[in-house]
Design a protein around this motif. Structure first.
Motif, PDB file in Angstrom:
ATOM      1  N   LYS A   1     -37.700   9.649   8.847  1.00 34.46           N
ATOM      2  CA  LYS A   1     -37.012   8.365   8.076  1.00 34.46           C
ATOM      3  C   LYS A   1     -36.217   8.810   6.918  1.00 34.46           C
ATOM      4  N   MET A   2     -36.261   9.730   6.379  1.00 33.25           N
ATOM      5  CA  MET A   2     -35.674  10.437   5.219  1.00 33.25           C
ATOM      6  C   MET A   2     -34.240  10.879   5.341  1.00 33.25           C
ATOM      7  N   ASN A   3     -33.505  10.254   6.567  1.00 35.81           N
ATOM      8  CA  ASN A   3     -32.159  10.599   6.702  1.00 35.81           C
ATOM      9  C   ASN A   3     -31.378   9.370   6.558  1.00 35.81           C
ATOM     10  N   VAL A   4     -30.000   9.573   6.742  1.00 40.58           N
ATOM     11  CA  VAL A   4     -29.205   8.306   6.442  1.00 40.58           C
ATOM     12  C   VAL A   4     -28.148   8.611   7.724  1.00 40.58           C
ATOM     13  N   SER A   5     -27.779   7.678   8.267  1.00 39.80           N
ATOM     14  CA  SER A   5     -26.635   7.522   9.292  1.00 39.80           C
ATOM     15  C   SER A   5     -25.698   6.460   9.028  1.00 39.80           C
TER      16      SER A   5
END
Length: 161
Positions: free
Chosen positions: A98-102
């Motif tokens: 969950k520590m990524n961004v799209s």
């Protein structure tokens, strides 16, 4: 029980799993089949669950569950997470981080680690108008209205100041 996604009420619970890469057409066919099988068999304490899924942009797996009929239990949620972990192993993809961004760059979906996104925001490489994917939405109604939003209208906004 697998039902059409559109038939689920807007109060349905959703879980969004974002892949760190796009799936190939072959992978999408296989994953779709696996999702259909999983949801058909998905239960909570022996009771069938009215559920469905969508795969969006060859990258996001959205599970949805009508909790008004039968709510998910701890065991059924564990089963869904285990299923997603199996997909991760089988396809060499990250779906649970969950520590990524799209976000959108035109029609392209970009994927960055949160720290990189934060740096890009400081450098003005992304703006308040950049369309981001808010994978923290909880219901189908939120998913339909608040999943793809300008960064200024999402939790991502904290990095734009």
């Amino acid at each position: 029980m697998l039902v059409p996604f559109d038939s689920l009420p807007e109060t349905s619970k959703v879980w969004i799993y974002q892949a760190n890469r796009s799936f190939s057409d072959q992978e999408l066919q296989e994953i779709t089949s696996k999702l259909e099988n999983f949801i058909t068999e998905w239960t909570a304490h022996g009771a069938t669950l009215n559920a469905s899924f969508e795969i969006r942009y060859k990258r996001f797996i959205i599970l949805a569950l009508d909790q008004e009929i039968n709510a998910a239990s701890g065991c059924s949620i564990d089963a869904s997470v285990h299923f997603i972990q199996q997909l991760e192993k089988e396809y060499g993809v990250d779906l649970l981080d969950k520590m990524n961004v799209s976000y959108k760059q035109g029609e392209f979906i970009a994927y960055k680690q949160l720290n990189d996104f934060r740096k890009m925001a400081k450098e003005k490489a992304v703006s308040p108008k950049t369309i981001v994917f808010n994978n923290l939405v909880n219901t189908k109604a939120e998913y339909l209205s608040n999943w793809e939003v300008p960064a200024s209208e999402s939790w991502h906004n904290r990095f734009l100041k």
